[in-house]
Design a protein around this motif. Structure first.
Motif, mmCIF file in Angstrom:
data_model
loop_
_atom_site.group_PDB
_atom_site.id
_atom_site.type_symbol
_atom_site.label_atom_id
_atom_site.label_comp_id
_atom_site.label_asym_id
_atom_site.label_seq_id
_atom_site.Cartn_x
_atom_site.Cartn_y
_atom_site.Cartn_z
ATOM 1 N N LEU A 146 0.910 -1.109 -0.071
ATOM 2 C CA LEU A 146 -0.012 0.091 -0.037
ATOM 3 C C LEU A 146 0.761 1.172 -0.167
ATOM 4 C CD1 LEU A 146 -2.918 -0.685 2.473
ATOM 5 C CD2 LEU A 146 -2.905 -0.227 0.081
ATOM 6 N N ASP A 147 0.604 2.107 -0.795
ATOM 7 C CA ASP A 147 1.474 3.506 -0.815
ATOM 8 C C ASP A 147 0.481 4.682 -0.342
ATOM 9 O OD1 ASP A 147 3.591 2.230 -2.252
ATOM 10 O OD2 ASP A 147 2.575 2.736 -4.072
ATOM 11 N N HIS A 148 1.228 5.299 0.655
ATOM 12 C CA HIS A 148 0.552 6.294 1.157
ATOM 13 C C HIS A 148 1.232 7.763 0.815
ATOM 14 C CE1 HIS A 148 -2.301 3.787 3.588
ATOM 15 N NE2 HIS A 148 -1.186 3.041 3.796
ATOM 16 N N LYS B 162 -2.537 8.083 14.597
ATOM 17 C CA LYS B 162 -2.374 6.610 14.382
ATOM 18 C C LYS B 162 -1.191 6.104 13.514
ATOM 19 C CE LYS B 162 -5.485 2.778 12.627
ATOM 20 N NZ LYS B 162 -6.794 2.403 11.820
ATOM 21 N N GLU B 163 -0.831 6.646 12.370
ATOM 22 C CA GLU B 163 0.254 6.457 11.835
ATOM 23 C C GLU B 163 1.363 6.634 12.444
ATOM 24 O OE1 GLU B 163 -1.394 7.249 7.031
ATOM 25 O OE2 GLU B 163 -1.126 9.058 8.601
ATOM 26 N N TYR B 164 1.409 7.659 13.263
ATOM 27 C CA TYR B 164 2.726 8.067 14.156
ATOM 28 C C TYR B 164 2.996 6.783 15.144
ATOM 29 C CZ TYR B 164 5.001 9.910 18.124
ATOM 30 O OH TYR B 164 5.744 9.841 19.298
ATOM 31 N N LEU B 165 1.924 6.454 15.662
ATOM 32 C CA LEU B 165 2.042 5.235 16.596
ATOM 33 C C LEU B 165 2.455 4.167 15.993
ATOM 34 C CD1 LEU B 165 -0.977 5.748 18.764
ATOM 35 C CD2 LEU B 165 1.216 6.247 19.428
ATOM 36 N N ILE C 285 6.147 4.422 15.233
ATOM 37 C CA ILE C 285 6.866 4.328 16.538
ATOM 38 C C ILE C 285 7.028 2.881 16.886
ATOM 39 C CG2 ILE C 285 7.356 4.885 18.754
ATOM 40 C CD1 ILE C 285 8.085 7.143 17.149
ATOM 41 N N LYS C 286 6.151 2.120 16.885
ATOM 42 C CA LYS C 286 6.061 0.679 17.457
ATOM 43 C C LYS C 286 7.034 -0.311 16.493
ATOM 44 C CE LYS C 286 1.676 0.906 19.369
ATOM 45 N NZ LYS C 286 -0.110 0.459 19.461
ATOM 46 N N LYS C 287 6.985 0.230 14.980
ATOM 47 C CA LYS C 287 7.800 -0.641 14.209
ATOM 48 C C LYS C 287 9.184 -0.450 14.325
ATOM 49 C CE LYS C 287 8.644 -1.698 9.263
ATOM 50 N NZ LYS C 287 7.778 -1.088 7.698
ATOM 51 N N ARG C 288 9.456 1.019 14.697
ATOM 52 C CA ARG C 288 10.801 1.407 14.902
ATOM 53 C C ARG C 288 11.561 1.022 16.196
ATOM 54 N NH1 ARG C 288 12.635 7.656 14.014
ATOM 55 N NH2 ARG C 288 14.811 7.423 13.520
ATOM 56 N N ARG C 289 10.656 0.700 17.300
ATOM 57 C CA ARG C 289 11.290 0.002 18.584
ATOM 58 C C ARG C 289 11.330 -1.571 18.443
ATOM 59 N NH1 ARG C 289 7.905 3.837 22.749
ATOM 60 N NH2 ARG C 289 9.026 5.830 22.372
ATOM 61 N N LEU D 118 4.976 6.566 1.339
ATOM 62 C CA LEU D 118 5.449 5.717 2.283
ATOM 63 C C LEU D 118 4.689 4.242 2.035
ATOM 64 C CD1 LEU D 118 4.580 7.255 5.926
ATOM 65 C CD2 LEU D 118 6.923 6.895 4.700
ATOM 66 N N THR D 119 5.407 3.268 1.953
ATOM 67 C CA THR D 119 4.973 1.706 1.389
ATOM 68 C C THR D 119 4.933 0.638 2.409
ATOM 69 O OG1 THR D 119 6.069 2.201 -0.624
ATOM 70 C CG2 THR D 119 5.265 -0.226 -0.108
ATOM 71 N N THR D 120 3.708 0.311 2.367
ATOM 72 C CA THR D 120 3.397 -0.909 3.648
ATOM 73 C C THR D 120 2.937 -2.104 3.154
ATOM 74 O OG1 THR D 120 2.257 1.027 5.002
ATOM 75 C CG2 THR D 120 1.830 -1.420 5.817
#
Length: 378
Positions: free
Chosen positions: A46-48, A213-216, A219-223, A286-288
Motif C-alpha cells: 500500500l502506498d500512502h 494513528k500512523e505515528y504510533l 514508533i512501534k515498528k521502529r522500536r 510511504l509503502t506498507t
C-alpha cells in the motif's frame, strides 16, 4: 372508410420483422462474450502519499552587519560558492578613518602614560627626600593608572574600528548556492539589510505530517528489535515524477498540531545532482506490505451514489450486481474490505454493455495475463 387488406398485411409484416430483429439483438447482447477474472488473495503493498515541503539542511540569511555603499557583488544568483569565498564588498572608507582615529588616540594615550610614568619617578624621588608630601605620590600613581586605562580604551576603540572594516567584507559561511540578490551595485545598504541567502543543498530535508494513528504505528515498528531503526521513503516531485534517490526518516516533532491532529516527520534525501531546491514541494510516499489482500481490478468496478459495485458471474453464467466496501486502493486495484470472497468471478471488461440478470459467455483471462495483472502490485 375503405379497407385495404394489402396495406394491413404489409404493416403486420413490418412489425413482426422489427420484433424479430429486436429479439435477435437482445439475444446477441445477452449472450455476448466478456472477459472474466477470478478473485484471489495476493501479497501487495500500500502506498500512502503525504504533501511535503523541502528545505536545505542549511539555509542562512546573509545580512549586512554595517552600513555602507555596496561597492562589489562578486557572485550571481544560483551560483555555487565555497566556504570563505568573498560575496560582497561594502565601501569601508569611513571605517578606515575610524581605525586611523583610534590608532592616533592609542598613540596619544601611550605618550601620556609614558609622561605619567616619568612624573611618578620624579615625585617618588622628591617624596624620598621629604621635599613633598606622600600624598603627591598617590596622585602620581593615580595619573599613571588613568593613562594605562586610556591605553586600554584606545586599543578597544581601534579593535572595534578594525572589526567594522572587516565586516564590510562579506564571505560565505559554508559551501552552498546563492539565492536572490535584492540589491544592485552602488546601493546604500543599511545595517541588518538582507543581501541574499545561502543554501547548502547537498542534502535536503523533507517535512510531512502524519496522523496520530500512523505515528504510533511507525514508533512501534521502529522500536521493534527485529526491524531496522530507519525507514526508507520515496519522493514524488511536483510533476509526479519519481525522485531517483531514496530518503530516510530521521526524526519527528514532539507536539501534535491541535487543529489537524497530525505531527511532522522529517526525512533526509541526498541531492547529488542539485535537482532539489530549498522551498520546493513534493509528496512523500510511504509503502506498507499487505499480505493476502483480496484485489479487484478498478476496471471491473463502477460507482452508483458513492457506492462501489461489480458484476458477479454465477454458476449459470448470469451476472448480478454486487456492492462491496473497499479498504483502500493500490495502483489499478481496490483492496476489498467486505462484500466479495476469494474464488468469485467478476466481469473484467465491458461492464457498460450489460445489466443485472443477463447471461454472458465468460472468457476467463489467461494465466499469463493474470500473472502480469497481479505482478503490477507485487
Amino acid at each position: 372508410m375503405k379497407y385495404y387488406p394489402g396495406i394491413n398485411v404489409l404493416l403486420i409484416s413490418t412489425v413482426l420483422a422489427g420484433c424479430t430483429a429486436k429479439s435477435e439483438d437482445k439475444q446477441q447482447v445477452e449472450t455476448q462474450a466478456l472477459p472474466v477474472i477470478q478473485l484471489t488473495n495476493q501479497n501487495t503493498t500500500l502506498d500512502h502519499d503525504y504533501a511535503s515541503t523541502l528545505e536545505a539542511v542549511q539555509n542562512v540569511e546573509i545580512r549586512a552587519r554595517v552600513a555602507g555603499y555596496l561597492d562589489k557583488i562578486l557572485v550571481d544568483e544560483g551560483q555555487a560558492v565555497r566556504k570563505g569565498q568573498l560575496l560582497f564588498q561594502l565601501n569601508a572608507a569611513e571605517y578606515q578613518v575610524e581605525v586611523a582615529k583610534a590608532q592616533a588616540s592609542l598613540e596619544s594615550a601611550t605618550a601620556q602614560a609614558k609622561s605619567a610614568d616619568v612624573e611618578l619617578g620624579r615625585v617618588k624621588l622628591l617624596v624620598d627626600k621629604n621635599v613633598i608630601s606622600p600624598s603627591e605620590l598617590k596622585l602620581a600613581k593615580a595619573k599613571l593608572d588613568a593613562a594605562h586605562a586610556a591605553i586600554d580604551e584606545a586599543k578597544a576603540a581601534r579593535a572595534n574600528a578594525q572589526l567594522r572594516v572587516s565586516l564590510a567584507t562579506i564571505k560565505a559561511p559554508f559551501d552552498g548556492v546563492i539565492n536572490r540578490l535584492p540589491f544592485k551595485r552602488g546601493s546604500l545598504i543599511e545595517e541588518g539589510a538582507l543581501l541574499t541567502t545561502v543554501s547548502d543543498i547537498r542534502e535536503m530535508y523533507a517535512y510531512f505530517n502524519v496522523s496520530e494513528k500512523e505515528y504510533l504505528a511507525f514508533i512501534k515498528k521502529r522500536r521493534d528489535p527485529n526491524k531496522p531503526n530507519t525507514r526508507e521513503v520515496d519522493l514524488l516531485l511536483a510533476d509526479d515524477s519519481h525522485y531517483p534517490h531514496e530518503g530516510k526518516i530521521e526524526t519527528t516533532e514532539t507536539i501534535f498540531e491541535g487543529n489537524s491532529g497530525t505531527i511532522a516527520f522529517r526525512a533526509r534525501f541526498p541531492n547529488p545532482d542539485r535537482l532539489l531546491r530549498h522551498g520546493a514541494t513534493g509528496k512523500i510516499r510511504l509503502t506498507t506490505d499487505v499480505a493476502d489482500a483480496l484485489l479487484v481490478p478498478q476496471k471491473a468496478v463502477f460507482e452508483v451514489q458513492d457506492k462501489n459495485f461489480v458484476y458477479v458471474v454465477d454458476a449459470n453464467n448470469k451476472v448480478k450486481t454486487r456492492s462491496f466496501i473497499p479498504k483502500s486502493r493500490v495502483d489499478q486495484f481496490y483492496i476489498v474490505q467486505s462484500g466479495l470472497r476469494p474464488g468469485e468471478r467478476v466481469v473484467y471488461e465491458g461492464i457498460q454493455n450489460i445489466k443485472d440478470g443477463m447471461t454472458i459467455v465468460p472468457k476467463p483471462l489467461p494465466a499469463d495475463s493474470l500473472r502480469a495483472l497481479y505482478a503490477s502490485v507485487q
